[in-house]
Enzyme design. Structure first.
Site, PDB file in Angstrom:
ATOM      1  N   SER A 134      -1.334   8.398  -2.327  1.00 45.36           N
ATOM      2  CA  SER A 134      -2.730   8.530  -2.762  1.00 45.36           C
ATOM      3  C   SER A 134      -3.342   9.731  -2.053  1.00 45.36           C
ATOM      4  O   SER A 134      -2.898  10.103  -0.953  1.00 45.36           O
ATOM      5  CB  SER A 134      -3.517   7.269  -2.373  1.00 45.36           C
ATOM      6  N   TYR A 147      -6.379   1.390   4.207  1.00 44.14           N
ATOM      7  CA  TYR A 147      -5.746   1.797   2.935  1.00 44.14           C
ATOM      8  C   TYR A 147      -5.221   3.234   3.047  1.00 44.14           C
ATOM      9  O   TYR A 147      -4.057   3.511   2.757  1.00 44.14           O
ATOM     10  CB  TYR A 147      -6.741   1.685   1.768  1.00 44.14           C
TER      11      TYR A 147
HETATM   12  P1  NDP Z   1      -3.201  -2.184 -10.321  1.00 41.55           P
HETATM   13  O1  NDP Z   1      -3.949  -3.125  -9.448  1.00 41.55           O
HETATM   14  O2  NDP Z   1      -3.623  -2.042 -11.742  1.00 41.55           O
HETATM   15  O3  NDP Z   1      -1.643  -2.555 -10.306  1.00 41.55           O
HETATM   16  C1  NDP Z   1      -1.007  -2.911  -9.105  1.00 41.55           C
HETATM   17  C2  NDP Z   1       0.335  -3.509  -9.408  1.00 41.55           C
HETATM   18  O4  NDP Z   1       0.970  -3.848  -8.168  1.00 41.55           O
HETATM   19  C3  NDP Z   1       0.236  -4.780 -10.231  1.00 41.55           C
HETATM   20  O5  NDP Z   1       1.245  -4.771 -11.201  1.00 41.55           O
HETATM   21  C4  NDP Z   1       0.502  -5.892  -9.222  1.00 41.55           C
HETATM   22  O6  NDP Z   1       1.169  -6.948  -9.882  1.00 41.55           O
HETATM   23  C5  NDP Z   1       1.451  -5.174  -8.261  1.00 41.55           C
HETATM   24  N1  NDP Z   1       1.494  -5.778  -6.929  1.00 41.55           N
HETATM   25  C6  NDP Z   1       0.487  -5.920  -6.041  1.00 41.55           C
HETATM   26  N2  NDP Z   1       0.935  -6.564  -4.955  1.00 41.55           N
HETATM   27  C7  NDP Z   1       2.250  -6.841  -5.160  1.00 41.55           C
HETATM   28  C8  NDP Z   1       3.254  -7.497  -4.412  1.00 41.55           C
HETATM   29  N3  NDP Z   1       3.011  -8.040  -3.195  1.00 41.55           N
HETATM   30  N4  NDP Z   1       4.503  -7.596  -4.939  1.00 41.55           N
HETATM   31  C9  NDP Z   1       4.764  -7.070  -6.152  1.00 41.55           C
HETATM   32  N5  NDP Z   1       3.859  -6.444  -6.910  1.00 41.55           N
HETATM   33  C10 NDP Z   1       2.604  -6.340  -6.419  1.00 41.55           C
HETATM   34  O7  NDP Z   1      -3.241  -0.777  -9.555  1.00 41.55           O
HETATM   35  P2  NDP Z   1      -2.881   0.726 -10.011  1.00 41.55           P
HETATM   36  O8  NDP Z   1      -1.946   0.726 -11.138  1.00 41.55           O
HETATM   37  O9  NDP Z   1      -4.147   1.473 -10.118  1.00 41.55           O
HETATM   38  O10 NDP Z   1      -2.164   1.236  -8.687  1.00 41.55           O
HETATM   39  C11 NDP Z   1      -0.768   1.357  -8.567  1.00 41.55           C
HETATM   40  C12 NDP Z   1      -0.466   2.126  -7.286  1.00 41.55           C
HETATM   41  O11 NDP Z   1      -1.144   3.362  -7.319  1.00 41.55           O
HETATM   42  C13 NDP Z   1      -0.909   1.435  -6.009  1.00 41.55           C
HETATM   43  O12 NDP Z   1       0.061   1.680  -5.015  1.00 41.55           O
HETATM   44  C14 NDP Z   1      -2.218   2.142  -5.653  1.00 41.55           C
HETATM   45  O13 NDP Z   1      -2.487   2.124  -4.277  1.00 41.55           O
HETATM   46  C15 NDP Z   1      -1.905   3.540  -6.141  1.00 41.55           C
HETATM   47  N6  NDP Z   1      -3.053   4.373  -6.471  1.00 41.55           N
HETATM   48  C16 NDP Z   1      -4.026   3.955  -7.347  1.00 41.55           C
HETATM   49  C17 NDP Z   1      -5.066   4.793  -7.656  1.00 41.55           C
HETATM   50  C18 NDP Z   1      -6.187   4.390  -8.556  1.00 41.55           C
HETATM   51  O14 NDP Z   1      -7.272   4.994  -8.444  1.00 41.55           O
HETATM   52  N7  NDP Z   1      -6.028   3.458  -9.446  1.00 41.55           N
HETATM   53  C19 NDP Z   1      -5.126   6.163  -7.126  1.00 41.55           C
HETATM   54  C20 NDP Z   1      -4.067   6.474  -6.200  1.00 41.55           C
HETATM   55  C21 NDP Z   1      -3.075   5.628  -5.917  1.00 41.55           C
HETATM   56  P3  NDP Z   1       1.069  -8.509  -9.528  1.00 41.55           P
HETATM   57  O15 NDP Z   1      -0.362  -8.777  -9.148  1.00 41.55           O
HETATM   58  O16 NDP Z   1       1.493  -9.156 -10.814  1.00 41.55           O
HETATM   59  O17 NDP Z   1       2.048  -8.719  -8.425  1.00 41.55           O
HETATM   60  C1  8X3 Z   2      -6.875   5.322  -4.707  1.00 43.15           C
HETATM   61  C2  8X3 Z   2      -7.681   6.555  -4.849  1.00 43.15           C
HETATM   62  O1  8X3 Z   2      -9.788   7.724  -4.076  1.00 43.15           O
HETATM   63  O2  8X3 Z   2      -9.868   5.300  -4.288  1.00 43.15           O
HETATM   64  O3  8X3 Z   2      -5.756   5.560  -3.944  1.00 43.15           O
HETATM   65  O4  8X3 Z   2      -8.644   6.291  -2.480  1.00 43.15           O
HETATM   66  S1  8X3 Z   2      -9.044   6.457  -3.862  1.00 43.15           S
END
Ligand code: NDP
Ligand code: 8X3
Length: 248
Positions: A134, A147
């Site tokens: 991120s 985070y």
């Molecule tokens: P979502 O919350 O939409 O998806 C997260 C996914 O992770 C879900 O499928 C969830 O599935 C799974 N997950 C969470 N905890 C666990 C666990 N313990 N074991 C297995 N699976 C798990 O988030 P995003 O798609 O937005 O984010 C995906 C990644 O991208 C993350 O690492 C996030 O930090 C990163 N990110 C997101 C950004 C954003 O702005 N959206 C920007 C930058 C990075 P389930 O609950 O079914 O287990």
């Molecule tokens: C998620 C993006 O800007 O919320 O990783 O930290 S931000």
């Protein structure tokens, strides 16, 4: 090509699974919510293998990998995408429980799965580990405390993996997105408060999970002799805030 995606039940992981299946790849989609994965399997057909796995539990990882069908055992690409942010409070008001969950998922989970999958890639002298970091791993912001620190770990771990893999054909990338709407991320961060979650994306054009999926497909299909070490991506509406001074 077999591509294992963690966090395939929502957001980036789900969008990526759909894109990859469309392109004829075999996807092993992992997450905790079986019903979400099953619905995706119904939609995507036999190219999508749903696997219930909690990445924060090493036994769950081991048993899920041990139960993979024979034709899914070789993992060509590992996308360590499962992760979460919990809370936006400053450090002195944050929940220790939230902090621990972020460390267990974003750091320990990613480490454990990589540890399980990497040796076979090195043995075959081919493979690709893509970690979802991120911008928070590079740029500090208010309330980003643990985070951001977990994503800084992901960034340095990715770079150190490549250092260890010198001389092999195993590739590693840390993809570092900024603000992306249209996923469950913000809702999870605000503990289910839909209104606060939605406010994060109001008044500007953010990116969507499909934008991230497109970048990931490009990385996965890039030539085998090219390694993208880090890739930071933001919506045009977002940029660095610079340093700040609180005057007396
Ligand atoms: P979502 O919350 O939409 O998806 C997260 C996914 O992770 C879900 O499928 C969830 O599935 C799974 N997950 C969470 N905890 C666990 C666990 N313990 N074991 C297995 N699976 C798990 O988030 P995003 O798609 O937005 O984010 C995906 C990644 O991208 C993350 O690492 C996030 O930090 C990163 N990110 C997101 C950004 C954003 O702005 N959206 C920007 C930058 C990075 P389930 O609950 O079914 O287990
Ligand atoms: C998620 C993006 O800007 O919320 O990783 O930290 S931000």
């Amino acid at each position: 090509m077999n591509i294992l995606i963690t966090g395939a039940s929502a957001g980036f992981g789900e969008a990526l699974a759909k894109r990859l299946v469309e392109k004829g790849h075999q996807v092993i989609g992992c997450a905790r919510r079986a019903e979400k994965l099953e619905a995706l399997a119904q939609e995507l057909g036999e190219r999508f293998t749903p696997v219930v796995m909690d990445v924060s539990d090493t036994e769950s990882i081991a048993s899920a990998l041990a139960k993979l069908p024979d034709d899914c055992r070789q993992i060509d690409v590992l996308v360590n995408n499962a992760g979460l942010a919990l809370g936006t409070e400053p450090a002195h008001q944050a929940s220790l429980e939230d902090w621990m969950r972020m460390v267990d998922t974003n750091i320990k989970g990613l480490m454990a799965l990589t540890h399980a999958v990497l040796p076979e890639m090195v043995k075959r002298n081919s493979g690709y580990v893509i970690n979802i970091g991120s911008i928070a791993g590079t740029w500090p912001y208010y309330g980003g405390n643990v985070y951001g620190a977990t994503k800084a770990f992901v960034k340095q771990f990715s770079l150190n993996l490549r250092a260890d893999l010198l001389g092999t054909k195993v590739r590693v990338t840390n993809l570092e997105p900024g603000n992306v709407g249209g996923t469950e991320f913000s809702n999870v961060r605000y503990h289910g408060d839909d209104e606060k979650a939605a406010q994060v994306y109001e008044g500007f054009k953010t990116m969507g999970p499909e934008d991230i999926a497109d970048i990931l497909v490009w990385l996965i299909e890039s030539p085998a002799h090219v390694n993208v070490n880090r890739l930071e991506v933001m919506p045009v509406a977002q940029t660095y805030n610079g340093l700040t001074i609180a005057k007396d």
